[in-house]
Design a protein around this motif. Structure first.
Motif, mmCIF file in Angstrom:
data_model
loop_
_atom_site.group_PDB
_atom_site.id
_atom_site.type_symbol
_atom_site.label_atom_id
_atom_site.label_comp_id
_atom_site.label_asym_id
_atom_site.label_seq_id
_atom_site.Cartn_x
_atom_site.Cartn_y
_atom_site.Cartn_z
ATOM 1 N N HIS A 1 0.407 2.487 -1.182
ATOM 2 C CA HIS A 1 0.986 2.503 -2.229
ATOM 3 C C HIS A 1 0.116 2.774 -3.686
ATOM 4 N N PHE A 2 -1.095 1.989 -3.408
ATOM 5 C CA PHE A 2 -2.052 1.902 -4.754
ATOM 6 C C PHE A 2 -2.517 3.300 -4.745
ATOM 7 N N PHE A 3 -3.011 3.793 -3.515
ATOM 8 C CA PHE A 3 -3.638 5.049 -3.386
ATOM 9 C C PHE A 3 -2.774 6.175 -3.964
ATOM 10 N N CYS B 1 -0.382 -4.132 -7.997
ATOM 11 C CA CYS B 1 0.466 -3.030 -8.417
ATOM 12 C C CYS B 1 1.900 -2.970 -7.260
ATOM 13 N N ILE B 2 2.926 -2.623 -7.970
ATOM 14 C CA ILE B 2 4.102 -3.045 -7.117
ATOM 15 C C ILE B 2 5.329 -1.992 -7.883
ATOM 16 N N ASP C 1 -1.113 -5.521 5.340
ATOM 17 C CA ASP C 1 0.101 -4.794 5.353
ATOM 18 C C ASP C 1 -0.180 -3.382 4.758
ATOM 19 N N THR C 2 -0.275 -2.222 5.638
ATOM 20 C CA THR C 2 -1.050 -1.123 5.207
ATOM 21 C C THR C 2 -0.288 -0.214 4.095
ATOM 22 N N GLY D 1 6.170 11.549 -7.586
ATOM 23 C CA GLY D 1 5.638 11.963 -6.245
ATOM 24 C C GLY D 1 6.106 10.626 -5.507
ATOM 25 N N GLY D 2 6.444 10.819 -4.157
ATOM 26 C CA GLY D 2 6.745 9.715 -3.199
ATOM 27 C C GLY D 2 5.287 9.178 -2.667
#
Length: 428
Positions: free
Chosen positions: A202-204, A273-274, A196-197, A384-385
């Protein structure tokens, strides 16, 4: 109001003496399109708010077109826009993607809502500036921020203890040391369901904002910076470094989010990470007592970006085609779903951190994680989103996320940056 019984007293819609519908209100259907459906933690919130609103306005019928899956949601929204069958309200991420909709008159300008000081005062962004599009050459404000969800690292305290990690990582160097200790103890340091890309994406975001700041990616969106700039390539190298250090399990590129989540909640990974919306999942698991979370570590030497955080803001937007009573009642629904009572429902029924500062938590026992999350939200400074949110090129979501997975499968950080930048250069 935990059971909803005091809803009418909490928020009395304007124009009626007792919050009840008057006999001459016309029948109207409000169509909503969100991702609060299925097992989404906020699905109970949406249902309750619709039920409570209908109690106040029996003349209103809701058509709930919500769907949880991101791709299905995006397709549904695209179809609605293409066919001209706009929902009264829908959910949107980021501001740049709103620009074309606003220019084409598909969105309602919500600037007039700023006149309601009581309504705005409790919002985390009282001026709604997050969705002010003047920077893109469009006058007006086109969305109300909702459900701010910062990314954090959830971790397993027992596995940390087994590995001899005495305190949670504050800096990235601490994080790397923790990864080494976990590996040495035979524990998979981090889950990453990169099939799930959005997971790698998100982690980036977290790494990039702590390393070079949110404005770097706003500048890429404004075309005054590039993905190929050395500092951005460094962020890609940092992300690749997590794989090189063995932070993730073998073949994580083929694992999806549901597997990653299940593995973490069964004690297989030390960290994931979530965003904070994961709290109910963590608290409802069999190993709940072992779980906690900590903020994303910062980079020593990059302290200027220590408070730059990846925070996902669901935005609610409203059709610019509405007129007369339908517009009036939809705006009443907008205020109803963003007021203090609404946020109280989200907190108490869904275990979600409030998106307002004036929510009554008295008499409600907050769990330790929720208490901590509310404090963390109060401390958020520079938000930041997703890194692609500032880009008007709609293809950037897939292009950036797929490129990050490609990098994990062997593409160099430099070539990854060049591939992402070429999408921009080819569409100028």
């Amino acid at each position: 109001t935990a059971d909803g019984s005091a809803a009418a007293e909490t928020v009395k819609p304007e124009g009626t003496a007792d919050g009840a519908a008057t006999t001459d209100d016309p029948e109207v259907t409000i169509t909503v399109l969100t991702r609060y459906a299925g097992s989404d933690p906020q699905a109970p919130w949406l249902k309750k708010m619709m039920d409570e609103f209908v109690k106040l306005h029996p003349n209103v019928t809701f058509q709930d077109d919500s769907v949880a899956d991101e791709a299905a949601y995006n397709n549904k929204l695209k179809t609605a826009i293409a066919t001209g069958n706009l929902p009264n309200m829908w959910m949107q991420y980021g501001s740049a993607s709103l620009v074309e909709y606003a220019k084409n008159g598909l969105l309602m300008d919500l600037s007039f809502m700023l006149e309601d000081e009581e309504f705005c005062s409790g919002l985390p962004d009282p001026t709604l500036s997050t969705f002010d599009l003047s920077g893109y050459g469009v006058d007006g404000i086109y969305a109300i921020p909702f459900a701010m969800q910062p990314e954090v690292i959830f971790y397993n305290k027992d596995l940390f203890q087994q590995a001899g990690i005495e305190s949670v990582p504050e800096t990235m160097d601490d994080m790397y040391a923790a990864i080494d200790k976990l590996k040495a103890a035979g524990i998979t340091p981090m889950g990453m369901g990169a099939k799930d890309t959005w997971r790698l994406g998100h982690f980036f975001n977290c790494i990039a904002y702590r390393e070079v700041g949110v404005d770097t990616f706003k500048n890429i969106g404004a075309r005054t910076a590039k993905w190929t700039d050395p500092e951005v390539v460094e962020c890609l190298k940092t992300l690749k470094g997590f794989k090189d250090k063995g932070a993730f399990e073998e073949n994580f590129e083929g694992i999806d989010w549901s597997t990653e989540s299940a593995n973490f909640l069964s004690g297989k990974y030390a960290m994931i990470c979530i965003p904070l919306w994961f709290i109910p999942n963590a608290e409802g698991s069999e190993i709940a007592d072992s779980l906690d979370f900590f903020p994303i570590p910062y980079f020593s030497g990059q302290e200027a970006y220590k408070d730059h955080s990846a925070v996902y803001v669901d935005a609610h937007v409203y059709s610019g085609k509405l007129e007369g009573y339908e517009k009036e009642i939809t705006m009443e629904w907008a205020k109803f779903t963003h007021n203090a009572f609404s946020e109280e429902v989200r907190l108490k029924d869904c275990g979600q951190t409030p998106g307002r500062t004036d929510v009554n938590t008295e008499g409600f026992e907050l769990t330790p994680m929720l208490t901590k999350a509310i404090e963390l939200n109060k401390d958020l400074k520079k938000l930041g989103g997703d890194t692609f949110e500032y880009d008007m090129l709609n293809s950037m979501q897939d292009v950036t996320r797929n490129a990050l997975v490609g990098m994990m499968l062997g593409t160099s950080p430099e070539d990854t940056a060049a591939a992402i930048q070429s999408e921009i250069d080819n569409n100028q």
